[in-house]
Motif scaffolding. Structure first.
Motif, PDB file in Angstrom:
ATOM      1  N   PHE A   1       0.851  -1.190   0.000  1.00  0.00           N
ATOM      2  CA  PHE A   1       0.000   0.000   0.000  1.00  0.00           C
ATOM      3  C   PHE A   1       0.890   1.244   0.000  1.00  0.00           C
ATOM      4  CE2 PHE A   1      -4.248  -1.625   2.004  1.00  0.00           C
ATOM      5  CZ  PHE A   1      -4.301  -2.637   1.047  1.00  0.00           C
ATOM      6  N   GLN A   2       0.495   2.241  -0.789  1.00  0.00           N
ATOM      7  CA  GLN A   2       1.375   3.398  -1.015  1.00  0.00           C
ATOM      8  C   GLN A   2       1.316   4.446   0.106  1.00  0.00           C
ATOM      9  OE1 GLN A   2       1.674   5.189  -5.139  1.00  0.00           O
ATOM     10  NE2 GLN A   2       0.489   6.800  -4.160  1.00  0.00           N
ATOM     11  N   GLU A   3       0.104   4.719   0.629  1.00  0.00           N
ATOM     12  CA  GLU A   3      -0.028   5.837   1.575  1.00  0.00           C
ATOM     13  C   GLU A   3      -0.915   5.488   2.768  1.00  0.00           C
ATOM     14  OE1 GLU A   3      -1.339   9.320  -0.628  1.00  0.00           O
ATOM     15  OE2 GLU A   3      -0.065   8.738  -2.317  1.00  0.00           O
TER      16      GLU A   3
ATOM     17  N   ILE B   1      -6.353   5.745   3.554  1.00  0.00           N
ATOM     18  CA  ILE B   1      -5.285   5.028   2.845  1.00  0.00           C
ATOM     19  C   ILE B   1      -5.394   5.242   1.339  1.00  0.00           C
ATOM     20  CG2 ILE B   1      -4.884   3.233   4.584  1.00  0.00           C
ATOM     21  CD1 ILE B   1      -6.675   1.342   2.989  1.00  0.00           C
ATOM     22  N   ASP B   2      -4.236   5.220   0.683  1.00  0.00           N
ATOM     23  CA  ASP B   2      -4.188   5.129  -0.771  1.00  0.00           C
ATOM     24  C   ASP B   2      -3.401   3.878  -1.112  1.00  0.00           C
ATOM     25  OD1 ASP B   2      -3.974   5.281  -3.477  1.00  0.00           O
ATOM     26  OD2 ASP B   2      -2.813   7.163  -3.531  1.00  0.00           O
ATOM     27  N   PRO B   3      -4.099   2.736  -1.242  1.00  0.00           N
ATOM     28  CA  PRO B   3      -3.372   1.526  -1.621  1.00  0.00           C
ATOM     29  C   PRO B   3      -2.679   1.681  -2.982  1.00  0.00           C
ATOM     30  CG  PRO B   3      -5.547   0.959  -0.774  1.00  0.00           C
ATOM     31  CD  PRO B   3      -5.518   2.463  -0.963  1.00  0.00           C
TER      32      PRO B   3
ATOM     33  N   ILE C   1     -10.692   5.275   1.312  1.00  0.00           N
ATOM     34  CA  ILE C   1      -9.827   4.347   0.565  1.00  0.00           C
ATOM     35  C   ILE C   1      -9.703   4.874  -0.862  1.00  0.00           C
ATOM     36  CG2 ILE C   1      -9.496   1.986  -0.268  1.00  0.00           C
ATOM     37  CD1 ILE C   1     -11.376   1.036   1.988  1.00  0.00           C
ATOM     38  N   GLU C   2      -8.473   5.183  -1.273  1.00  0.00           N
ATOM     39  CA  GLU C   2      -8.231   5.714  -2.632  1.00  0.00           C
ATOM     40  C   GLU C   2      -7.648   4.605  -3.504  1.00  0.00           C
ATOM     41  OE1 GLU C   2      -5.853   9.318  -2.573  1.00  0.00           O
ATOM     42  OE2 GLU C   2      -4.907   8.753  -4.463  1.00  0.00           O
ATOM     43  N   ASP C   3      -8.086   4.535  -4.738  1.00  0.00           N
ATOM     44  CA  ASP C   3      -7.562   3.533  -5.676  1.00  0.00           C
ATOM     45  C   ASP C   3      -7.442   2.155  -5.014  1.00  0.00           C
ATOM     46  OD1 ASP C   3      -7.555   5.338  -7.737  1.00  0.00           O
ATOM     47  OD2 ASP C   3      -5.381   5.543  -7.897  1.00  0.00           O
ATOM     48  N   GLY C   4      -8.557   1.690  -4.459  1.00  0.00           N
ATOM     49  CA  GLY C   4      -8.605   0.359  -3.855  1.00  0.00           C
ATOM     50  C   GLY C   4      -8.499  -0.741  -4.904  1.00  0.00           C
TER      51      GLY C   4
ATOM     52  N   GLY D   1     -11.401   7.945  -6.415  1.00  0.00           N
ATOM     53  CA  GLY D   1     -10.765   7.555  -7.670  1.00  0.00           C
ATOM     54  C   GLY D   1      -9.644   8.521  -8.027  1.00  0.00           C
ATOM     55  N   ASP D   2      -8.413   7.996  -8.133  1.00  0.00           N
ATOM     56  CA  ASP D   2      -7.262   8.822  -8.540  1.00  0.00           C
ATOM     57  C   ASP D   2      -6.856   8.393  -9.953  1.00  0.00           C
ATOM     58  OD1 ASP D   2      -4.828  10.068  -8.920  1.00  0.00           O
ATOM     59  OD2 ASP D   2      -3.768   9.014  -7.324  1.00  0.00           O
ATOM     60  N   ASP D   3      -6.071   7.307 -10.062  1.00  0.00           N
ATOM     61  CA  ASP D   3      -5.717   6.791 -11.391  1.00  0.00           C
ATOM     62  C   ASP D   3      -6.980   6.458 -12.195  1.00  0.00           C
ATOM     63  OD1 ASP D   3      -3.082   7.023 -10.652  1.00  0.00           O
ATOM     64  OD2 ASP D   3      -2.852   4.922 -10.093  1.00  0.00           O
TER      65      ASP D   3
ATOM     66  N   ALA E   1     -13.608  11.841  -5.905  1.00  0.00           N
ATOM     67  CA  ALA E   1     -12.566  11.962  -6.931  1.00  0.00           C
ATOM     68  C   ALA E   1     -11.356  12.676  -6.349  1.00  0.00           C
ATOM     69  CB  ALA E   1     -13.094  12.752  -8.127  1.00  0.00           C
ATOM     70  N   LEU E   2     -10.166  12.191  -6.686  1.00  0.00           N
ATOM     71  CA  LEU E   2      -8.953  12.927  -6.321  1.00  0.00           C
ATOM     72  C   LEU E   2      -8.730  14.003  -7.385  1.00  0.00           C
ATOM     73  CD1 LEU E   2      -6.992  12.498  -3.920  1.00  0.00           C
ATOM     74  CD2 LEU E   2      -5.310  11.776  -5.610  1.00  0.00           C
ATOM     75  N   ILE E   3      -8.228  15.159  -6.945  1.00  0.00           N
ATOM     76  CA  ILE E   3      -8.071  16.299  -7.843  1.00  0.00           C
ATOM     77  C   ILE E   3      -6.606  16.729  -7.880  1.00  0.00           C
ATOM     78  CG2 ILE E   3      -8.734  18.715  -8.246  1.00  0.00           C
ATOM     79  CD1 ILE E   3     -11.091  16.751  -8.636  1.00  0.00           C
ATOM     80  N   LYS E   4      -5.947  16.450  -9.031  1.00  0.00           N
ATOM     81  CA  LYS E   4      -4.543  16.821  -9.232  1.00  0.00           C
ATOM     82  C   LYS E   4      -4.457  17.622 -10.531  1.00  0.00           C
ATOM     83  CE  LYS E   4      -2.431  12.530  -7.387  1.00  0.00           C
ATOM     84  NZ  LYS E   4      -2.038  11.161  -7.819  1.00  0.00           N
ATOM     85  N   PRO E   5      -4.203  18.927 -10.456  1.00  0.00           N
ATOM     86  CA  PRO E   5      -4.240  19.755 -11.672  1.00  0.00           C
ATOM     87  C   PRO E   5      -3.362  19.232 -12.811  1.00  0.00           C
ATOM     88  CG  PRO E   5      -4.144  21.140  -9.720  1.00  0.00           C
ATOM     89  CD  PRO E   5      -3.985  19.724  -9.242  1.00  0.00           C
TER      90      PRO E   5
ATOM     91  N   ILE F   1      -7.743  17.855   1.756  1.00  0.00           N
ATOM     92  CA  ILE F   1      -6.513  17.959   0.974  1.00  0.00           C
ATOM     93  C   ILE F   1      -5.540  16.903   1.452  1.00  0.00           C
ATOM     94  CG2 ILE F   1      -5.403  19.627   2.540  1.00  0.00           C
ATOM     95  CD1 ILE F   1      -4.171  20.978   0.036  1.00  0.00           C
ATOM     96  N   LYS F   2      -4.701  16.385   0.527  1.00  0.00           N
ATOM     97  CA  LYS F   2      -3.553  15.588   0.965  1.00  0.00           C
ATOM     98  C   LYS F   2      -2.304  16.209   0.368  1.00  0.00           C
ATOM     99  CE  LYS F   2      -3.305  11.783  -2.403  1.00  0.00           C
ATOM    100  NZ  LYS F   2      -3.018  10.357  -2.560  1.00  0.00           N
ATOM    101  N   SER F   3      -1.327  16.450   1.228  1.00  0.00           N
ATOM    102  CA  SER F   3      -0.077  17.062   0.785  1.00  0.00           C
ATOM    103  C   SER F   3       1.121  16.427   1.483  1.00  0.00           C
ATOM    104  CB  SER F   3      -0.114  18.578   1.042  1.00  0.00           C
ATOM    105  OG  SER F   3       1.094  19.178   0.640  1.00  0.00           O
TER     106      SER F   3
HETATM  107 MG   LIG Z   1      -3.290   8.015  -5.467  1.00  0.00          MG
END
Ligand SMILES: [Mg+2]
Ligand SMILES: C=C(OP(=O)(O)O)C(=O)O
Length: 458
Positions: free
Chosen positions: A188-190, A268-270, A310-313, A337-339, A360-364, A413-415
């Motif tokens: 898991f990544q995060e 978590i962001d698996p 849970i992000e990108d499960g 949902g990120d990826d 939804a995750l928001i990455k410009p 936010i996640k930073s």
């Molecule tokens: Mg992610």
């Protein structure tokens, strides 16, 4: 080369366009300059400066992901498109020789108009030609130029053009790193801590820092290391997600806080692309799990720990897995949902229609312009979905996302960790905004768990 790849049915009625109010003041640009700088991983990235007609200069720089989604807008690097850590001289040159002449010498009345001109100049679906790294930096700097022209702080301008109620977000501090962001065996990544019950932003940031230091003590004692991952979280040789969750609960308690969905929660962001094997099978801690087993595994984590998100499960193309998880726990936890969405309004709309997730995750830089980023947030909001604004694993000291999350009022936010300059510059900007705007509410936008509220056509 990746296509943006969206093949599903697109229904304009289900997409949100942010409202760009004409009363914001126009911007006149004399020229755009660019240079190569280093990001937080020591890889080259693009920094741009807009030289405005009134003598003001506004700058911005592009972040970069490591666990990038296949459908993201594509950065331009000198050895070709896509992430490699190589130099970005061609992207820099494109800003000065192609973008600068187009932006200079006319009045821009809206950011959307300017962003549309950038897309038209690039001419590709996913910004491969000029590079999403070049385009996003110019677009962010342009947003700053519009705020300057209107003589308001950036977050106020963003709230104005999107008709949003401003809100100070719950910070999600990534304090244990694995996956593509660390050298340890943790899949898991995060692993993030979220002080949802804090009184205000200042208390939330303080809590994050105290828990981070309590965790440092436990990690040093048990693993004899304080090695960090890309986002500033610790990256010890943890064998399983359960062990990571256990450590977080202990660190929250050590620091004098209460682990819980209404106090200090866990997210978590698996980043499941990273441990997807094949044919709906995922490998965690040496075991191969099918879709149903992975859903059961997440349910066990939800039952045993104060896990709120849970992000990108599941992997970005495993829609069957996403649906299973949504049906099982979409009414009790946030599924991000990120990826899966890559900040693309069309993909978010598709996700709402098919019940893939409720956030939804928001990455410009995934979508390439600020206008499209605002559209993504507007789309999610229209469809009853939450949005979480996010940094990338490769960052700069540009704090744009702090203004973005306050101005659009998404509440989360996640930073990364509450340590390392490129991460804390965002949290510190939130503190500054709070200090200047004491009446702004702090916290999640809506109840922490909900399903899409809009009835969608089948
Ligand atoms: Mg992610
Ligand atoms: C921030 C993330 O990582 P990256 O920037 O490497 O995609 C993420 O996956 O949410």
């Amino acid at each position: 080369m990746h296509e943006h790849g969206y093949t599903g049915h697109i229904d304009a009625a289900h997409q949100g366009h942010y409202i760009s109010h004409p009363e914001t003041h126009p911007v006149a640009i004399e020229r755009v300059t660019a240079r190569q700088i280093l990001d937080s991983r020591g890889y080259p990235t693009v920094s741009v400066t807009l030289h405005l007609h009134d003598g003001m200069q506004v700058s911005a720089s592009a972040p970069a992901g490591a666990s990038t989604g296949a459908y993201e807008a594509v950065e331009l690097r000198d050895d070709g498109p896509s992430y490699s850590g190589r130099s970005v001289h061609r992207a820099v040159a494109g800003v000065e020789t192609e973008i600068s002449p187009v932006l200079a010498g006319r009045h821009w009345t809206t950011l959307r108009e300017l962003d549309d001109a950038l897309r038209a100049l690039d001419g590709t679906e996913n910004l491969t030609r000029l590079g999403a790294n070049a385009v996003v930096a110019v677009s962010i700097a342009a947003a700053r130029a519009f705020a300057h022209a209107s003589e308001v702080p950036l977050h106020v301008w963003l709230a104005r053009v999107t008709d949003s109620a401003q809100r100070l977000p719950v910070p999600h501090f990534n304090v244990l790193n694995g996956g593509a962001h660390a050298a340890n065996p943790l899949e898991f990544q995060e692993f993030m801590i979220a002080p949802v019950g804090a009184a205000d932003e200042a208390a939330a940031v303080e809590a994050g820092a105290e828990i981070y230091h309590a965790l440092a003590a436990r990690v040093k004692a048990r693993f004899h290391t304080a090695g960090l991952g890309d986002e500033g979280g610790f990256a010890p040789d943890i064998a399983s997600p359960e062990e990571a969750m256990e450590l977080l609960v202990q660190a929250i308690q050590d620091a004098g806080y209460t682990p819980g969905l209404n106090d200090v929660a866990i997210a978590i962001d698996p980043a499941a692309n990273g441990f997807y094997e094949r044919e709906g099978k995922y490998k965690i801690a040496g075991k191969l799990l099918g879709r149903d087993q992975l859903v059961d595994y997440y349910i066990k984590l939800l039952d045993e720990y104060p896990l709120r998100s849970i992000e990108d499960g599941f992997a970005e193309d495993d829609h069957a897995g996403w649906k299973l998880l949504y049906d099982a726990v979409g009414d009790r936890t946030q599924l991000v949902g990120d990826d899966l969405y890559v900040t693309d309004p069309r993909r978010i709309s598709d996700g709402a229609r098919n019940h893939y997730s409720n956030a939804a995750l928001i990455k410009p830089n995934q979508i390439g312009t600020v206008s499209s980023t605002l559209d993504a947030i507007a789309t999610a909001r229209r469809l009853g979905m939450q949005s979480m604004v996010s940094h990338r694993s490769g960052e700069t000291t540009d704090a744009f996302i702090a203004d973005l999350v306050v101005g659009t009022g998404t509440g989360q936010i996640k930073s990364g960790a509450p340590a390392r300059g490129e991460r804390v510059v965002k949290y510190n900007r939130l503190l500054d905004i709070e200090l200047d705007n004491k009446s702004l509410p702090y916290g999640l936008e809506l109840a922490p768990t909900h399903a899409p509220e809009v009835a969608l056509e089948p």
